[in-house]
Enzyme design. Structure first.
Site, mmCIF file in Angstrom:
data_model
loop_
_atom_site.group_PDB
_atom_site.id
_atom_site.type_symbol
_atom_site.label_atom_id
_atom_site.label_comp_id
_atom_site.label_asym_id
_atom_site.label_seq_id
_atom_site.Cartn_x
_atom_site.Cartn_y
_atom_site.Cartn_z
ATOM 1 N N GLU A 168 0.635 -1.282 -0.129
ATOM 2 C CA GLU A 168 0.142 -0.035 0.040
ATOM 3 C C GLU A 168 0.865 1.237 0.074
ATOM 4 O OE1 GLU A 168 -2.744 -0.403 3.407
ATOM 5 O OE2 GLU A 168 -3.882 -2.076 2.414
ATOM 6 N N ASN A 210 2.127 -5.268 -2.932
ATOM 7 C CA ASN A 210 0.688 -5.355 -2.896
ATOM 8 C C ASN A 210 0.159 -4.214 -2.713
ATOM 9 O OD1 ASN A 210 -1.063 -7.649 -2.422
ATOM 10 N ND2 ASN A 210 -1.257 -6.864 -0.158
ATOM 11 N N HIS A 247 -10.069 -5.945 -2.515
ATOM 12 C CA HIS A 247 -11.155 -5.696 -1.471
ATOM 13 C C HIS A 247 -12.252 -5.121 -2.438
ATOM 14 C CE1 HIS A 247 -9.165 -7.394 1.929
ATOM 15 N NE2 HIS A 247 -8.154 -6.467 1.796
ATOM 16 N N GLU A 276 -6.327 -10.638 -1.491
ATOM 17 C CA GLU A 276 -7.170 -10.283 -0.314
ATOM 18 C C GLU A 276 -8.675 -10.293 -0.685
ATOM 19 O OE1 GLU A 276 -5.510 -7.183 2.203
ATOM 20 O OE2 GLU A 276 -3.463 -7.696 1.711
ATOM 21 N N ASP A 278 -12.595 -9.906 -1.137
ATOM 22 C CA ASP A 278 -13.524 -10.036 -0.734
ATOM 23 C C ASP A 278 -14.824 -9.080 -1.332
ATOM 24 O OD1 ASP A 278 -12.941 -7.520 0.684
ATOM 25 O OD2 ASP A 278 -12.827 -8.229 2.365
HETATM 26 C C1 XIL Z 1 -6.789 -5.949 7.949
HETATM 27 C C2 XIL Z 1 -7.125 -7.205 9.026
HETATM 28 O O1 XIL Z 1 -7.981 -8.066 8.289
HETATM 29 C C3 XIL Z 1 -7.817 -6.649 10.047
HETATM 30 O O2 XIL Z 1 -8.020 -7.733 10.938
HETATM 31 C C4 XIL Z 1 -6.889 -5.609 10.989
HETATM 32 O O3 XIL Z 1 -7.362 -5.128 11.876
HETATM 33 C C5 XIL Z 1 -6.374 -4.511 9.907
HETATM 34 O O4 XIL Z 1 -5.807 -5.203 8.531
HETATM 35 N N1 XIL Z 1 -5.223 -4.471 3.468
HETATM 36 C C6 XIL Z 1 -4.076 -5.297 3.942
HETATM 37 C C7 XIL Z 1 -4.444 -6.007 5.187
HETATM 38 O O5 XIL Z 1 -3.043 -5.374 3.377
HETATM 39 O O6 XIL Z 1 -3.301 -6.280 5.623
HETATM 40 C C8 XIL Z 1 -5.786 -5.724 6.165
HETATM 41 O O7 XIL Z 1 -6.105 -6.453 6.971
HETATM 42 C C9 XIL Z 1 -6.903 -5.102 5.011
HETATM 43 C C10 XIL Z 1 -6.512 -4.323 4.151
#
Ligand code: XIL
Length: 456
Positions: A168, A210, A247, A276, A278
């Site tokens: 990020e 990432n 996401h 990741e 969802d």
């Molecule tokens: C999130 C986790 O799912 C949570 O449990 C935590 O509180 C915050 O981080 N991008 C990422 C992940 O790279 O590491 C994040 O995970 C979600 C967004």
């Protein structure tokens, strides 16, 4: 392989740590048993993905490994894991110079006992930094960050298939700029410095950048990351892959040009991973589209969903995952499984367990004998253990048949030939039995061959 040019489709295999643990001992003991019903190829997410040489994984919260409903789904469906929080900087180095690997090691151990691949997440990030790091700046911070990368990548060397080296680092919106952060303020080259340190510490892990909101090809952020990867490739900065968090929650949506984004990154000579995933309310069509887009791009290596059940999700109010809170499969699960199966139809009869017999007699000249014991078989992978007699120190040469691929080893020190298909396993004081997990990658019948056993 300390360079940035890697052949397409070539994955690192895990050089697993050489600890003989209780779990591995159990695995080896149980290894001769083929569990009833375990060879149901293409009826689970992981097995279906493996038919085309891909993985299907999930984020895991280590605390939930005690929840048997959770672990049952994890072990049945997934062949890759990412620690949801346990490998972040605040978790691993809560105080400067004091590393806390307990929970992360527990996850790696679980993954290894199940033959799952591990994605390391994440070495350098503006978020979830421990307090001591948040308060740092300049050269002190740069050095602390590089030290963290080096220590952590060294600790997990041999156990991590891919590292999210930097997470990020780009700003949202139309600027295409780097995200402002304490790390960014140490100098624009902090990202490449992190990648170089990671490569040096673990030359066998694939190194990924990432990010989220880099799914729409037209977004300035996507274009900016693309240009960075292009620049890294042109200057030999060691980068192997790009992770699209994807996401499609929190207000982001699946874009219709997603496949263009995947294939455009891949055309730069990096693998792409959906890291990741969802999707708000888990619509079947969007999940199906994501799978089909990945299957359409050869360098899209796999998909990781960000949690198992809706109740496990970081955005649980959006019910974005493939299993409901009771652990039941949602319609999106069926859409994903069907899409994965259509990607590459299974070869052979997927319900026939692979043969358990195996040539076990190596050439007699080497002064020892290596005997193969077939181990547990899953839909997409199987374990093998090898017991050496006639010598207390030895090296055993094992050949596998591509596209099969050894993903994990234990109780020996492996080296590999340049093809990656021939492993020389040397004794390392862990006893006379070593083992390994082989991913079938669509070939469910081939079995490893012992080429030689040499004493000394
Ligand atoms: C999130 C986790 O799912 C949570 O449990 C935590 O509180 C915050 O981080 N991008 C990422 C992940 O790279 O590491 C994040 O995970 C979600 C967004």
């Amino acid at each position: 392989m300390a360079n940035s040019s890697r052949a397409p489709g070539r994955s690192r295999r895990l050089r697993a740590a050489l600890v003989v643990s209780a779990a591995v001992g159990l695995l080896a003991t149980a290894g001769a048993v083929v569990l009833p019903g375990s060879a149901s190829a293409a009826s689970t997410l992981g097995a279906s993905a493996a038919e085309s040489g891909r993985y299907f994984g999930t984020a895991v919260a280590v605390s939930r490994l005690n929840d048997s409903a959770y672990t049952t789904i994890l072990n049945r469906e997934f062949n890759q894991v990412t620690a949801e929080n346990e490998m972040k900087i605040d978790a691993l180095q809560p105080n400067q110079g004091q590393f806390n690997y307990g929970n992360a090691d527990r996850l790696v151990q679980h993954a290894r006992s199940q033959g799952m691949l591990v994605r390391g997440h994440t070495l350098a990030w503006h978020s979830q930094q421990p307090g001591w790091m948040q308060n740092m700046s300049g050269t002190t911070l740069r050095n602390a960050m590089l030290n963290h990368v080096t220590q952590v990548a060294t600790h997990f060397r041999g156990q991590i298939e891919w590292w999210d080296v930097v997470n990020e680092a780009f700003a949202d919106g139309g600027s295409g700029a780097r995200r402002d952060s304490n790390l960014q303020r140490t100098g624009n080259d902090w990202i490449e410095a992190a990648f170089r340190a990671a490569r040096q510490a673990d030359p066998n892990a694939d190194l990924c950048y990432n990010d989220y909101n880099i799914d729409n090809w037209n977004d300035a952020k996507t274009q900016a990351v693309y240009r960075m990867v292009q620049d890294f490739k042109s200057r030999g900065v060691p980068i192997d892959c790009v992770g699209l968090q994807s996401h499609f929650t929190g207000g982001s949506n699946y874009p219709s040009n997603y496949r263009t984004t995947l294939s455009s990154f891949a055309a730069l000579g990096v693998d792409v991973h959906i890291t990741e995933l969802d999707i708000r309310n888990a619509p079947s069509d969007a999940y199906r589209n994501v799978v089909n887009d990945c299957l359409a791009v050869a360098r899209c290596k796999g998909i990781t969903v960000w949690g198992i059940r809706d109740s496990d999700s970081w955005r649980s109010s959006e019910n974005p995952l493939l299993f409901n809170g009771s652990g039941q499969k949602k319609p999106a699960y069926d859409a994903v499984l069907t899409a994965l199966n259509n990607g590459t139809p299974p070869t052979g009869n997927p319900t026939t367990p692979p043969p358990t017999g195996n040539p076990t007699t190596p050439p007699p000249s080497g002064g020892c004998t290596a005997t193969v014991t077939p181990g547990q078989v899953w839909g997409d992978r199987y374990n093998t253990s090898v017991t050496v007699s006639g010598a207390s120190t030895w090296s055993v040469v094992v050949a596998i048949t591509p596209p099969q691929r050894i993903s994990t080893t234990w109780s020996g020190s492996p080296t590999w030939d340049s093809s990656g298909n021939v492993m020389t396993m040397r004794s390392n004081g862990s006893g006379n039995t070593f083992g390994f997990t082989t991913m079938m990658n669509g070939n469910s019948s081939a079995r490893p061959q012992i080429r030689s056993c040499t004493a000394g």
